[in-house]
Design an enzyme around this catalytic site. Sequence first.
Site: not given
Length: 478
Positions: A54, A343
């Site tokens: 991303h 994450y």
Amino acid sequence: MAPNAADKCPVMGNSGEKCPVMSSSTQSRGPRDIYTLEALSHFNREKIPERAVHAKGTGAYGEFEVTADISDICNIDMLLGVGKKTQCVTRFSTTGLERGSSDGVRDLKGMAVKFFTEQGDWDWVSLNFPFFFIRDPAKFPDMIHSQRRDPQTNLLNPNMTWDFVTKNPEALHMTLLQHSDFGTMFTWRTLSSYVGHAFKWVMPDGSFKYVHFFLASDRGPNFTDGSTAKVDPNDPDFATKDLFEAIERGDYPSWTANVQVVDPKDAPKLGFNILDLTKHWNLGTYPKGLDTIPSRPFGKLTLNRNVKDYFSEVEKLAFSPSNLVPGVEPSEDPILQARMFAYPDAQRYRLGIDHLKAPLRRKETACQHDLGPEFEKWLSQVTSEAWSHPHEDDYKFAREYYEVLPEFRSQEFQDRMVENLCKSIAPGPEELRKRVYDTFELVSSELARRLREGAEAIVAEKARPDSPSRAQPGQLRL
């Protein structure tokens, strides 16, 4: 030499104070212009590593408003009270490629929202599809690498993708959607997003419901005559510019928040595993014969303010599905469990260990209800290592997506998907192409035949001596 005038001095350091700067840069005993050294040292460090996935993105601020009472299933402060508003920031992104790539690449698209609630930050980390390529987190690095550039040529190489898909048939469902018109870029304003995972919404007494929530664009996917709006090939930032300019002129994009709810006692009876991220919660489209899990609208997200400084306000954003608030708990989904580690770990690498100046703490609401032996048996089965192996549902969901397209969208929609698949398969070597056809034979004999005929026709055409183009290793994926 005389110093520069203070009013012409650049602002140096964090203090912002102006001061006379000597114009000499070195003397006989070495450098003395500490301001130049400071500027150079700041320049050398002003960039941070791009995201592992991303990397290409944009963002904007907005607010979320509760539009329906869902207190019967929810004890989350942010969602209690019709009309209650919460400020938020949203980041849109592509997935596999680097920061300078195009918005319009055939790729998964991300939509992450950070809600600034009174009980801490709550992150919704979503994709534009309600399911994913894999259910075993150990496969994630290989899956992402298969979507990236060839390590030898540094070009996109569809052969790497097909090598992964044929060895991991749970990816077939996602692969079909990615090669349909759903996989091409609309605009960020028309993108719907799905958290994909099951979460638990926990009540004060410890009881809970499995939930899947998503944001449906109020503008919808902009299909025109069955096809998607085309992205300007000369403008790789098409969607980024579209979002920014729309907000600037007051044309604020909005999304309706919806939730699907499953009582844990009903989960074993649904006919599929709601903790398997390669499957979606059926809203009534497909698969046929499986229970429909209806959705309830409960809120509206509106983006109404652009950022002032992209680097500090968007690039430094840190999202994680582990950023939860009281009343929300993660499910047993193996991919979700892995993401809750990956994450924050990625943020520590990218932003440093102190990127959370004041770490948020949330009160745990334990799920204490005894749901009986049937539920416990089901849970142990669907989270076991054996469940990561291929099984019939992997082909069933892909098969029914292919078969429902003429009714769900149009015959032309299905035909374009087949054409895109053929163009992607054709550059591969014969052995890989055969493996692809054999894999799709387990999905649908008709689809396998169409892919074989279409891809081999492309191969034959490019093999002609007078063909204007030939298949090159690592050519762009279509």
